[in-house]
Enzyme design. Structure first.
Site, PDB file in Angstrom:
ATOM      1  N   ASP A  12       0.860  -1.183   0.000  1.00 27.21           N
ATOM      2  CA  ASP A  12       0.000   0.000   0.000  1.00 27.21           C
ATOM      3  C   ASP A  12       0.893   1.229   0.000  1.00 27.21           C
ATOM      4  O   ASP A  12       2.034   1.166   0.467  1.00 27.21           O
ATOM      5  CB  ASP A  12      -0.904  -0.012   1.238  1.00 27.21           C
ATOM      6  CG  ASP A  12      -2.134   0.867   1.091  1.00 27.21           C
ATOM      7  OD1 ASP A  12      -2.236   1.612   0.099  1.00 27.21           O
ATOM      8  OD2 ASP A  12      -3.000   0.806   1.984  1.00 27.21           O
ATOM      9  N   ASP A  13       0.395   2.323  -0.522  1.00 26.87           N
ATOM     10  CA  ASP A  13       1.212   3.534  -0.548  1.00 26.87           C
ATOM     11  C   ASP A  13       1.332   4.172   0.828  1.00 26.87           C
ATOM     12  O   ASP A  13       2.371   4.710   1.178  1.00 26.87           O
ATOM     13  CB  ASP A  13       0.687   4.547  -1.575  1.00 26.87           C
ATOM     14  CG  ASP A  13      -0.797   4.845  -1.442  1.00 26.87           C
ATOM     15  OD1 ASP A  13      -1.420   4.436  -0.438  1.00 26.87           O
ATOM     16  OD2 ASP A  13      -1.351   5.482  -2.354  1.00 26.87           O
ATOM     17  N   ASP A  25      -2.289   4.944   7.358  1.00 24.34           N
ATOM     18  CA  ASP A  25      -2.595   6.133   8.145  1.00 24.34           C
ATOM     19  C   ASP A  25      -3.122   5.698   9.511  1.00 24.34           C
ATOM     20  O   ASP A  25      -2.373   5.592  10.470  1.00 24.34           O
ATOM     21  CB  ASP A  25      -3.606   6.993   7.389  1.00 24.34           C
ATOM     22  CG  ASP A  25      -3.823   8.358   8.010  1.00 24.34           C
ATOM     23  OD1 ASP A  25      -3.677   8.492   9.241  1.00 24.34           O
ATOM     24  OD2 ASP A  25      -4.149   9.307   7.283  1.00 24.34           O
TER      25      ASP A  25
END
Length: 78
Positions: free
Chosen positions: A23-24, A27
């Protein structure tokens, strides 16, 4: 924050052992938790990790503060 909606899931033998999920950004960790529930043995990696979610991934490249806003190239107006 709204709960994530799973559009399509998968059924993988051995809980995803040998799988790499990338995943980039992690969060809050909500998406990574869903992936971890579906593929408990997969290796989850992220490029960027914020403190609230970094414990949900196995590997990340760069830790950023929780209040950092990252703009990815595909989100910019051309």
């Amino acid at each position: 924050m709204d709960d994530p909606i799973i559009v399509k899931t998968c059924s993988v033998p051995d809980g995803g052992r040998g799988w790499l999920v990338v995943d980039d950004l992690v969060d809050t960790g909500a998406t990574a938790k869903i992936v971890r529930d579906i593929l408990p043995h997969a290796h989850i990696a992220a490029i960027y990790a914020k403190p609230s979610g970094k414990d949900m991934v196995d590997t990340f490249m760069t830790e950023v503060s929780q209040d950092t806003w990252i703009v990815f190239p595909w989100e910019e107006d051309v």
